[in-house]
Structures are given as C-alpha cells and as structure tokens.
Enzyme design. Structure first.
Site, mmCIF file in Angstrom:
data_model
loop_
_atom_site.group_PDB
_atom_site.id
_atom_site.type_symbol
_atom_site.label_atom_id
_atom_site.label_comp_id
_atom_site.label_asym_id
_atom_site.label_seq_id
_atom_site.Cartn_x
_atom_site.Cartn_y
_atom_site.Cartn_z
ATOM 1 N N THR A 152 -18.765 1.723 32.593
ATOM 2 C CA THR A 152 -19.627 2.813 32.142
ATOM 3 C C THR A 152 -21.019 2.305 31.795
ATOM 4 O OG1 THR A 152 -17.716 4.010 31.261
ATOM 5 C CG2 THR A 152 -19.882 4.649 30.433
ATOM 6 N N ALA B 62 -14.272 -3.954 27.701
ATOM 7 C CA ALA B 62 -13.397 -3.986 26.535
ATOM 8 C C ALA B 62 -12.298 -5.042 26.721
ATOM 9 C CB ALA B 62 -12.790 -2.607 26.318
ATOM 10 N N THR C 266 -8.563 -2.643 55.555
ATOM 11 C CA THR C 266 -7.295 -2.337 56.217
ATOM 12 C C THR C 266 -6.446 -3.593 56.306
ATOM 13 O OG1 THR C 266 -8.332 -0.592 57.526
ATOM 14 C CG2 THR C 266 -6.232 -1.461 58.330
#
Length: 203
Positions: free
Chosen positions: A49, A68, A151
């Site tokens: 964030t 965190a 992939t």
C-alpha cells in the site's frame, strides 16, 4: 487485483527498519499524479500500500510503502536493500485488458531457481516449489513469479519450468534477465487451481 503483466522495473531507493515494520521507498517511472495514497502496487509480486508520494524533478516518482511482520516473515521483502530492482504493476482497473491471469498479490511462498539454461534468445528456468504449493502447479497452467504471469512448461514432483522470451528478459521490461541459480522467488499459485483442489478435497 493484478494481471502479472509488469508495467515498470523500479528499484528500492531506501529502506527504514523501525521496530517490526520496514518502510521502503521505491523509485519508479510512474506518473505521481495518477497514484493515490492508499493505492495498491505489486512490488515483485507483493501487494503493498502506498503511504506517500514524492514526484521528482526528472519526471520519476518515489513512493513509500510499509511491510508488516507477516510480509517480512513470508517473503524476501525483509532482505531488500537500496538498489534492489523490482518488477512493478499497478492495480487492475475495471475495463483494463487482462493480458496475463488473475493475480492477487498475496504471495503463497518462495520458489528457488535450481537451474537456468540460456538457449540462444530464450531462457529456461527450473524452480523448486514448497511441497504444499507444488500440487497447485500444472503443466500449461499459470503461475505468478516475482509478480510476472508465466506459463508452466512441465512439472516433475516439486519442480517446474518456465521458458522466457527475449522481451521478458529485457532489463527494461522485468528483472528476469539478472536472475540466477539459488535466487528465491515470490510464488503465487493460480487461484483457479486452488479452488479446484479445494472442491475436489471437499467432494
């Protein structure tokens, strides 16, 4: 949500370790005017964030994120230092083209590069995944590795391979060209594979 299509190769500009949280400053080519405080950006596949933005005179943008304790424990984020290159992707907006596959940015674990074979213009990487995640990886299925939608070519036990094209290997496109044997890579398995396995177990 993300797609696993990398839109910038940024780099760590600074790391501030305080108590149980790391504040990380990331240097990017993104237009700071288009990034909102609280926005999600996948950094090497880890959804983080944005807590502050600093637009630079040279047109680049520094943005700060915080990691965190759980993120630091489960990923390589705690080992990042200034100069570390990072695959970056902005969060998917409604109406955006889904060029890769649906990626959450919630890393499941770490895969280790066990071999790298340069085949001329392409490169084959072989990874070893944790046993509890390997069962979600299937030949011709999708995985997100350091945020990149790739992939799977083949699977043998806990090992699987991917083949990277020259575009993906370019240092302006992703960090993959510099990856080597022994590197630990953020792995997010395909969400559909996880759901199918869960339904099968419940049947």
């Amino acid at each position: 949500m993300f797609t696993g299509i990398i839109t910038d190769v940024g780099k760590v500009a600074a790391v501030e370790r305080r108590n149980d949280v790391n504040k990380i400053t990331i240097d990017s080519r993104y237009d700071g005017e288009t990034i909102a405080i609280g926005a999600s950006i996948a950094c090497a596949g880890v959804c983080l964030t944005v807590i502050s933005i600093d637009k630079q005179p040279n047109g680049r943008t520094f943005f700060d994120v915080e990691a965190a304790p759980e993120t630091l424990a489960l990923t390589e984020v705690g080992h990042w230092e200034a100069g570390q290159p990072l695959n970056l992707e902005r969060a998917l907006k409604l109406g955006d083209e889904l060029g890769g596959h649906m990626v959450s940015g919630h890393v499941d674990g770490l895969a280790t590069i066990v071999s790298r074979e340069d085949l001329g213009e392409t490169t084959r990487f072989v990874f070893e995944a944790p046993a509890d995640l390997a069962r979600f990886i299937a030949t011709k299925g999708s995985v997100a590795l350091d945020g990149t939608s790739l992939t799977v070519n083949w699977v043998e036990g806990n090992r699987f391979s991917v083949l990277l094209i020259p575009h993906t290997l370019s240092p302006d496109v992703t960090t993959w060209g510099a990856r080597k044997v022994g590197d630990r890579i953020h792995l997010e398995v395909d969400q559909m594979a996880r759901y199918v396995a869960r339904l099968t177990e419940a049947a």
